[in-house]
Design a protein around this motif. Structure first.
Motif, short mmCIF file in Angstrom:
data_model
loop_
_atom_site.label_atom_id
_atom_site.label_comp_id
_atom_site.label_asym_id
_atom_site.label_seq_id
_atom_site.Cartn_x
_atom_site.Cartn_y
_atom_site.Cartn_z
N VAL A 145 0.84 -1.20 0.00
CA VAL A 145 0.00 0.00 0.00
C VAL A 145 0.87 1.24 0.00
O VAL A 145 0.61 2.21 -0.74
CB VAL A 145 -0.96 -0.01 1.21
N LEU A 146 1.92 1.24 0.79
CA LEU A 146 2.82 2.40 0.81
C LEU A 146 3.51 2.57 -0.55
O LEU A 146 3.67 3.68 -1.05
CB LEU A 146 3.87 2.24 1.91
N ARG A 147 3.91 1.45 -1.17
CA ARG A 147 4.58 1.50 -2.46
C ARG A 147 3.66 2.03 -3.56
O ARG A 147 4.09 2.72 -4.47
CB ARG A 147 5.06 0.09 -2.83
N VAL A 148 2.38 1.70 -3.45
CA VAL A 148 1.42 2.16 -4.46
C VAL A 148 1.00 3.60 -4.20
O VAL A 148 0.89 4.41 -5.13
CB VAL A 148 0.19 1.22 -4.49
N THR A 149 0.78 3.93 -2.94
CA THR A 149 0.26 5.27 -2.64
C THR A 149 1.34 6.34 -2.68
O THR A 149 1.04 7.49 -2.98
CB THR A 149 -0.43 5.28 -1.26
N ALA A 150 2.57 6.00 -2.38
CA ALA A 150 3.63 7.01 -2.37
C ALA A 150 3.83 7.63 -3.76
O ALA A 150 3.85 8.86 -3.89
CB ALA A 150 4.92 6.43 -1.83
N PRO A 151 3.97 6.84 -4.82
CA PRO A 151 4.12 7.46 -6.14
C PRO A 151 2.87 8.25 -6.55
O PRO A 151 2.98 9.31 -7.18
CB PRO A 151 4.34 6.28 -7.09
N ALA A 152 1.70 7.74 -6.18
CA ALA A 152 0.48 8.47 -6.51
C ALA A 152 0.46 9.81 -5.80
O ALA A 152 0.09 10.85 -6.38
CB ALA A 152 -0.75 7.65 -6.13
#
Length: 138
Positions: free
Chosen positions: A111-118
């Protein structure tokens, strides 16, 4: 003489009556003491009998409880498949708990990996929108 005879007879009757009353009182006192003693002895015997009975009842109850527990333990140990299945379930439950913990961590990282770039893209987009507004407003 007649008066003295009457007086002697009266005194004699009084002495005989006093002796009889004393004897009667002694008999009543002995009967009363016998009743009291009998009651005390009966109470003591009843208490001893009651104590013995309740001691036996407590021991019998404890023995029955021990027999039930022993029977359960023997049945559990005798049934090898049940015991093995239970031990396997314990191991599986522990392993499942460990896997659940690891999956929670992996999911959190994902979740952190997906939300950080977003979030970074959103920050860049907002900054570019601010620049565009600033250029248009000039």
């Amino acid at each position: 003489r007649v008066v003295v005879g009457r007086l002697v007879a009266k005194l004699s009757r009084r002495l005989i009556d006093g002796a009889f009353q004393g004897w009667r009182h002694g008999v009543h006192e002995r009967v009363r003491m016998l009743r009291l003693t009998t009651n005390v002895v009966r109470r003591m015997a009843n208490r001893a009998l009651s104590d013995a009975f309740y001691g036996w009842a407590n021991k019998a109850e404890a023995a029955a409880t021990m027999r039930r527990l022993e029977a359960k333990a023997i049945a559990f140990n005798a049934n090898r498949s049940t015991r093995n299945a239970f031990e396997a379930w314990c191991v599986d439950a522990t392993e499942a708990r460990r896997r659940r913990y690891l999956m929670t961590k992996v999911t959190a990282r994902f979740v952190l990996r997906v939300t950080a770039p977003a979030f970074d893209r959103w920050v860049e987009w907002t900054a570019s929108m601010k620049r565009q507004r600033a250029l248009i407003s000039r």
